[in-house]
Motif scaffolding. Sequence first.
Motif, PDB file in Angstrom:
ATOM      1  N   LYS A 130      35.568  41.003  28.079  1.00  0.00           N
ATOM      2  CA  LYS A 130      34.562  41.995  28.787  1.00  0.00           C
ATOM      3  C   LYS A 130      33.129  41.450  28.142  1.00  0.00           C
ATOM      4  N   ALA A 131      33.228  41.104  26.786  1.00  0.00           N
ATOM      5  CA  ALA A 131      32.033  40.448  26.322  1.00  0.00           C
ATOM      6  C   ALA A 131      31.736  39.257  26.471  1.00  0.00           C
ATOM      7  N   ARG A 132      32.286  38.711  27.821  1.00  0.00           N
ATOM      8  CA  ARG A 132      31.907  37.185  28.461  1.00  0.00           C
ATOM      9  C   ARG A 132      31.947  36.196  27.278  1.00  0.00           C
TER      10      ARG A 132
ATOM     11  N   LEU B 252      40.811  38.877  34.707  1.00  0.00           N
ATOM     12  CA  LEU B 252      39.501  38.555  34.833  1.00  0.00           C
ATOM     13  C   LEU B 252      38.816  39.880  34.674  1.00  0.00           C
ATOM     14  N   ARG B 253      37.313  39.592  34.638  1.00  0.00           N
ATOM     15  CA  ARG B 253      36.502  40.710  34.293  1.00  0.00           C
ATOM     16  C   ARG B 253      36.416  41.756  35.699  1.00  0.00           C
TER      17      ARG B 253
ATOM     18  N   LEU C 128      35.244  34.430  41.350  1.00  0.00           N
ATOM     19  CA  LEU C 128      36.518  33.683  40.738  1.00  0.00           C
ATOM     20  C   LEU C 128      37.848  34.078  41.078  1.00  0.00           C
ATOM     21  N   LYS C 129      38.103  35.538  41.226  1.00  0.00           N
ATOM     22  CA  LYS C 129      39.505  35.724  41.729  1.00  0.00           C
ATOM     23  C   LYS C 129      39.574  35.109  43.108  1.00  0.00           C
TER      24      LYS C 129
ATOM     25  N   GLU D 100      47.777  49.932  32.181  1.00  0.00           N
ATOM     26  CA  GLU D 100      46.805  50.111  31.204  1.00  0.00           C
ATOM     27  C   GLU D 100      45.754  49.013  31.402  1.00  0.00           C
ATOM     28  N   ARG D 101      46.093  47.756  31.410  1.00  0.00           N
ATOM     29  CA  ARG D 101      45.401  46.670  31.751  1.00  0.00           C
ATOM     30  C   ARG D 101      44.327  46.859  32.865  1.00  0.00           C
ATOM     31  N   LEU D 102      45.075  47.239  34.058  1.00  0.00           N
ATOM     32  CA  LEU D 102      44.253  47.532  35.084  1.00  0.00           C
ATOM     33  C   LEU D 102      43.253  48.328  35.058  1.00  0.00           C
TER      34      LEU D 102
END
Length: 265
Positions: free
Chosen positions: A87-89, A225-226, A232-233, A103-105
């Motif tokens: 998330k911080a790139r 992915l962000r 990108l996806k 949770e990750r989604l």
Amino acid sequence: MASSRLTARLRQTLALAVLAGCAFGAQAKIDQVRFAVDPTYPPFESKTPQGKLVGFDIDLGNALCEQMQAKCVWVESQFDGMIPALKARKFDAILSDMGITEERLKQIDFTVPLYDTHTQLIARKGSGLLPTAESLKGKTVGVEQGTVQERYALAKWQPHGVQVVPYGDQAQVESDLISGRLDVVFTDAAQAANGFLKHPQGKDFELAGPIVQDPIIGPGTAIGLRKGDTELKTALDTAFAELKKNGTFDKIQKQYFATDISIQQ
């Protein structure tokens, strides 16, 4: 990291994610992908004595980049810090045996599921231990921080008298199992069978009890992915579909696993 009993909400979220990716027919050219990897998790990812990254995820990522005609850059990271760093790139994607969970989604997006392994205990041979709160009461269970195994153990076992000990990386977990500071390790069964248990230090240990299936563990593994990174996806989903079609994925997995870990439709 399989589960046959997914929640309806998780199924819906995954379906929408796939549809969102398919909606972008004309994809932009991706020149480079920076993948995060935790190199303490053979056979998925590890380092040779010379410092070279090797493993199933490494080969898969390189094949995806080759299919996309993009440059692969590997960024080493501890597993539990990968989502904040994404998330911080600090990198573009997570390719480090990360399972899809509800949770990750909430925090990140995923590609289509890439492969499906199982979750199981490692214990000393003949221990008779099972992955239940009753069997593990009073025992010490090692898990890697940030994993679905940690979340499951904390939710299902710790409230019932099981001591759950999180570690920064898998190598530390295995070291304390060998030394006797842990009674069992809760981990990816494919990682254990094709990594730790194949080495001399794993000779006194075995996979113990049945595999564990639960919505906490999720339906499989994908690339993280962000949120909203649809270009990108789409590029990764398209490249992966081609690797499946042309036999490259099957060729890679057979180098590392004795059983088929591909997603069964």
